[in-house]
Every structure is written in structure tokens, then in C-alpha cells.
Write a protein that holds these residues in place. Structure first.
Motif, PDB file in Angstrom:
ATOM      1  N   SER A  49      -5.861   5.575  -2.463  1.00  0.00           N
ATOM      2  CA  SER A  49      -5.941   5.566  -3.925  1.00  0.00           C
ATOM      3  C   SER A  49      -5.262   4.314  -4.490  1.00  0.00           C
ATOM      4  O   SER A  49      -4.374   3.738  -3.853  1.00  0.00           O
ATOM      5  N   PRO A  50      -5.659   3.871  -5.686  1.00  0.00           N
ATOM      6  CA  PRO A  50      -5.087   2.645  -6.255  1.00  0.00           C
ATOM      7  C   PRO A  50      -3.571   2.684  -6.386  1.00  0.00           C
ATOM      8  O   PRO A  50      -2.896   1.664  -6.135  1.00  0.00           O
ATOM      9  N   ASP A  51      -3.001   3.827  -6.769  1.00  0.00           N
ATOM     10  CA  ASP A  51      -1.549   3.878  -6.915  1.00  0.00           C
ATOM     11  C   ASP A  51      -0.843   3.738  -5.570  1.00  0.00           C
ATOM     12  O   ASP A  51       0.221   3.114  -5.470  1.00  0.00           O
ATOM     13  N   GLU A  52      -1.443   4.296  -4.517  1.00  0.00           N
ATOM     14  CA  GLU A  52      -0.854   4.154  -3.186  1.00  0.00           C
ATOM     15  C   GLU A  52      -0.957   2.711  -2.700  1.00  0.00           C
ATOM     16  O   GLU A  52      -0.016   2.184  -2.084  1.00  0.00           O
ATOM     17  N   GLN A  54      -1.010   0.011  -4.604  1.00  0.00           N
ATOM     18  CA  GLN A  54      -0.018  -0.767  -5.347  1.00  0.00           C
ATOM     19  C   GLN A  54       1.392  -0.508  -4.849  1.00  0.00           C
ATOM     20  O   GLN A  54       2.204  -1.438  -4.717  1.00  0.00           O
ATOM     21  N   ARG A  55       1.695   0.753  -4.553  1.00  0.00           N
ATOM     22  CA  ARG A  55       3.040   1.085  -4.092  1.00  0.00           C
ATOM     23  C   ARG A  55       3.338   0.437  -2.750  1.00  0.00           C
ATOM     24  O   ARG A  55       4.403  -0.148  -2.551  1.00  0.00           O
ATOM     25  N   ARG A  56       2.386   0.513  -1.823  1.00  0.00           N
ATOM     26  CA  ARG A  56       2.614  -0.029  -0.489  1.00  0.00           C
ATOM     27  C   ARG A  56       2.669  -1.559  -0.487  1.00  0.00           C
ATOM     28  O   ARG A  56       3.348  -2.169   0.349  1.00  0.00           O
ATOM     29  N   LEU A  57       1.963  -2.194  -1.415  1.00  0.00           N
ATOM     30  CA  LEU A  57       1.926  -3.663  -1.469  1.00  0.00           C
ATOM     31  C   LEU A  57       2.837  -4.212  -2.561  1.00  0.00           C
ATOM     32  O   LEU A  57       2.702  -5.371  -2.962  1.00  0.00           O
ATOM     33  N   ASN A  58       3.766  -3.369  -3.025  1.00  0.00           N
ATOM     34  CA  ASN A  58       4.775  -3.797  -3.996  1.00  0.00           C
ATOM     35  C   ASN A  58       4.123  -4.328  -5.278  1.00  0.00           C
ATOM     36  O   ASN A  58       4.591  -5.299  -5.879  1.00  0.00           O
ATOM     37  N   TYR A  59       3.030  -3.680  -5.698  1.00  0.00           N
ATOM     38  CA  TYR A  59       2.365  -3.959  -6.962  1.00  0.00           C
ATOM     39  C   TYR A  59       1.855  -5.397  -7.075  1.00  0.00           C
ATOM     40  O   TYR A  59       1.725  -5.936  -8.171  1.00  0.00           O
ATOM     41  N   ALA A  60       1.586  -6.010  -5.942  1.00  0.00           N
ATOM     42  CA  ALA A  60       1.010  -7.358  -5.956  1.00  0.00           C
ATOM     43  C   ALA A  60      -0.478  -7.286  -6.287  1.00  0.00           C
ATOM     44  O   ALA A  60      -1.166  -6.345  -5.911  1.00  0.00           O
ATOM     45  N   VAL A  61      -0.964  -8.305  -7.028  1.00  0.00           N
ATOM     46  CA  VAL A  61      -2.382  -8.369  -7.384  1.00  0.00           C
ATOM     47  C   VAL A  61      -3.085  -9.218  -6.330  1.00  0.00           C
ATOM     48  O   VAL A  61      -2.891 -10.428  -6.257  1.00  0.00           O
ATOM     49  N   ILE A  62      -3.911  -8.566  -5.507  1.00  0.00           N
ATOM     50  CA  ILE A  62      -4.581  -9.238  -4.395  1.00  0.00           C
ATOM     51  C   ILE A  62      -6.070  -8.915  -4.480  1.00  0.00           C
ATOM     52  O   ILE A  62      -6.445  -7.746  -4.651  1.00  0.00           O
ATOM     53  N   ALA A  72      -1.161  -4.305   6.135  1.00  0.00           N
ATOM     54  CA  ALA A  72      -0.342  -3.392   5.324  1.00  0.00           C
ATOM     55  C   ALA A  72      -1.158  -2.608   4.312  1.00  0.00           C
ATOM     56  O   ALA A  72      -0.625  -1.682   3.684  1.00  0.00           O
ATOM     57  N   THR A  73      -2.416  -2.948   4.103  1.00  0.00           N
ATOM     58  CA  THR A  73      -3.231  -2.222   3.132  1.00  0.00           C
ATOM     59  C   THR A  73      -3.397  -0.766   3.563  1.00  0.00           C
ATOM     60  O   THR A  73      -3.880  -0.504   4.668  1.00  0.00           O
ATOM     61  N   PRO A  74      -2.992   0.193   2.731  1.00  0.00           N
ATOM     62  CA  PRO A  74      -3.080   1.606   3.135  1.00  0.00           C
ATOM     63  C   PRO A  74      -4.523   2.081   3.235  1.00  0.00           C
ATOM     64  O   PRO A  74      -5.361   1.750   2.392  1.00  0.00           O
ATOM     65  N   ARG A  75      -4.786   2.865   4.285  1.00  0.00           N
ATOM     66  CA  ARG A  75      -6.123   3.390   4.533  1.00  0.00           C
ATOM     67  C   ARG A  75      -6.066   4.901   4.595  1.00  0.00           C
ATOM     68  O   ARG A  75      -5.009   5.501   4.667  1.00  0.00           O
ATOM     69  N   GLN A  76      -7.255   5.488   4.637  1.00  0.00           N
ATOM     70  CA  GLN A  76      -7.373   6.918   4.871  1.00  0.00           C
ATOM     71  C   GLN A  76      -8.714   7.180   5.547  1.00  0.00           C
ATOM     72  O   GLN A  76      -9.654   6.388   5.400  1.00  0.00           O
ATOM     73  N   PRO A  77      -8.825   8.262   6.308  1.00  0.00           N
ATOM     74  CA  PRO A  77     -10.107   8.580   6.942  1.00  0.00           C
ATOM     75  C   PRO A  77     -11.173   8.849   5.888  1.00  0.00           C
ATOM     76  O   PRO A  77     -10.883   9.281   4.770  1.00  0.00           O
ATOM     77  N   VAL A 151     -10.848   3.368 -11.897  1.00  0.00           N
ATOM     78  CA  VAL A 151      -9.940   2.258 -11.558  1.00  0.00           C
ATOM     79  C   VAL A 151     -10.212   1.761 -10.150  1.00  0.00           C
ATOM     80  O   VAL A 151     -10.271   0.551  -9.898  1.00  0.00           O
ATOM     81  N   ALA A 152     -10.381   2.706  -9.223  1.00  0.00           N
ATOM     82  CA  ALA A 152     -10.639   2.336  -7.839  1.00  0.00           C
ATOM     83  C   ALA A 152     -11.957   1.580  -7.717  1.00  0.00           C
ATOM     84  O   ALA A 152     -12.049   0.585  -6.986  1.00  0.00           O
ATOM     85  N   GLU A 153     -12.998   2.026  -8.432  1.00  0.00           N
ATOM     86  CA  GLU A 153     -14.288   1.342  -8.365  1.00  0.00           C
ATOM     87  C   GLU A 153     -14.197  -0.051  -8.985  1.00  0.00           C
ATOM     88  O   GLU A 153     -14.820  -1.001  -8.484  1.00  0.00           O
TER      89      GLU A 153
END
Length: 217
Positions: A49-52, A54-62, A72-77, A151-153
Motif C-alpha cells: 500500500s502507498p502508506d507502507e 512511504q514509511r519503508r522508504l522514509n517518505y522519499a519521492v521516487i 527496499a521497496t515493500p512488496r506483497q504476494p 492514490v496507489a493507481e
């Protein structure tokens, strides 16, 4: 000092085909197409999710195309709409059966007539299943419930497909591009699996237990 969530369970270098979608439906269709053509579900990941993120990447805009190449980008199945519907039905049915069995046992111990026990236990099971479907829905579809889907889209939905042969690389790229994926490319990446990446990682069987490993001094 590192905590339990910093523990690395596994680390390995893998080759993947990745792409960016701006439509959840298009991503779901592409993933289903991959499954139908022989790709294993365990080899398909999508972005968290977008909030996860941002949290994992310290709110950096990439940019999303660059996010796909960051370990480091968080994933999920991947779970499609049909998968979630099935999980919701199974979970509510199991809870309903547990409630029915428990109420039947209670009523039998109280000496109720067998017919009354059967009727009340079935009714309680149905009501329990119907009531619990709402929180189960909110849990499994929390991204939609919290309004994060648009937001995610907008930001870009990522997909990673692990491949082990050149022909599978070409096939995965063709499927992703056919369904409208952007920035489709192949990369090799070093991935680390953390406890937080596992399903139900936050479930604690005994709330009185801390986060320390058992058997440690």
C-alpha cells in the motif's frame, strides 16, 4: 541495536521482469494471465500500500520505475479479487462453524432438546458468519476501505515476476505490455526476506509474550 523486525530470514539474488500499472484492473488481469500461462503464484509480487511504501522508504519521492529496482521497496504476494472473495468466504464460514459447534456443545450441556440444539446452533453459526464478514472484508481490502486505491493507481502499481529461463522472460514481458504495463524491463536484484514480509507476521499467539526469541537468555 537491531530489533526482531530487522532479522533477515533469507537473502538471494533473483532475476525478475517488472512493470508499472496505473490501473488495478489491468494489473489483476495481467497477473491472472501470467497464472494461466504457467507462472507460479509464489513468483508474482505486487507493491504494498502507498502508506507502507512511504514509511519503508522514509517518505522519499521516487518514480515508480525506479522503485521497482530498489530492494527496499515493500512488496506483497498477489491476491486477485476472486482470491479475496474466496478467503472472505472461507474465513467467515470457519468462524460460523466454530460458533455453531461451541453453541451446540453449550446447549447440550445445559440439557436442551436435540432439535432445539440443532436449530439454535445453525442460527448462531449463520449470524456469526454474516456479522464477521464485514471486519474480514475491511481487513483483507483495507487499501480500498481506507481510500488508498486511487492514490496507489496514480502513483503506480508495481509488479515483479521471477523468471528462470530466457523464454519465460520474453513471455512475461509480452503479457505485461499487452495489458498496458509501462517501464517493462528485466533486472537482477538482491532480495532480503524479513519477518514483516511474512503473512500474519503481526499475529501474536500469546499477547503476554514479548518480541524476544524463545530460548534466548
Amino acid at each position: 541495536m537491531s530489533g526482531p523486525t530487522d532479522t533477515i530470514l533469507d537473502r538471494g539474488r533473483t532475476r525478475e521482469v517488472t512493470g508499472v500499472f496505473h490501473s488495478r484492473r489491468a494489473l489483476d488481469d495481467a497477473a491472472q494471465d501470467l497464472l494461466l500461462t504457467g507462472f507460479d503464484r509464489s513468483d508474482i509480487d505486487v507493491s504494498a500500500s502507498p502508506d507502507e511504501v512511504q514509511r519503508r522508504l522514509n517518505y522519499a519521492v521516487i518514480p515508480p520505475a525506479d522503485l521497482a529496482d530498489l530492494p527496499a521497496t515493500p512488496r506483497q504476494p498477489f491476491f486477485g479479487g476472486d482470491d479475496l472473495l474466496g478467503a472472505e468466504a472461507v474465513a467467515s464460514s470457519v468462524l460460523g462453524c466454530i460458533a455453531a459447534a461451541g453453541s451446540a456443545l453449550f446447549l447440550m450441556l445445559k440439557g436442551y432438546d436435540p432439535l432445539a440444539v440443532a436449530m439454535w446452533s445453525i442460527l448462531i453459526g449463520i449470524v456469526t458468519g454474516a456479522v464477521t464478514i464485514v471486519p474480514i472484508y475491511r481487513l483483507l481490502r483495507r487499501q480500498q476501505v481506507r481510500g488508498l486505491e486511487p492514490v496507489a493507481e496514480w502513483d503506480g502499481l508495481l509488479i515483479w515476476v521471477r523468471v528462470r529461463a530466457p523464454e519465460k522472460e520474453a513471455q512475461a514481458q509480452e503479457i505485461l505490455m499487452r495489458h498496458g504495463a509501462q517501464a517493462v524491463h528485466v533486472h537482477e536484484i538482491d532480495l532480503e526476506k524479513l519477518p514483516g514480509d511474512l503473512p500474519l507476521h503481526s499475529l501474536r499467539p500469546d499477547p503476554w509474550l514479548g518480541d524476544e526469541r524463545l530460548g534466548q537468555p
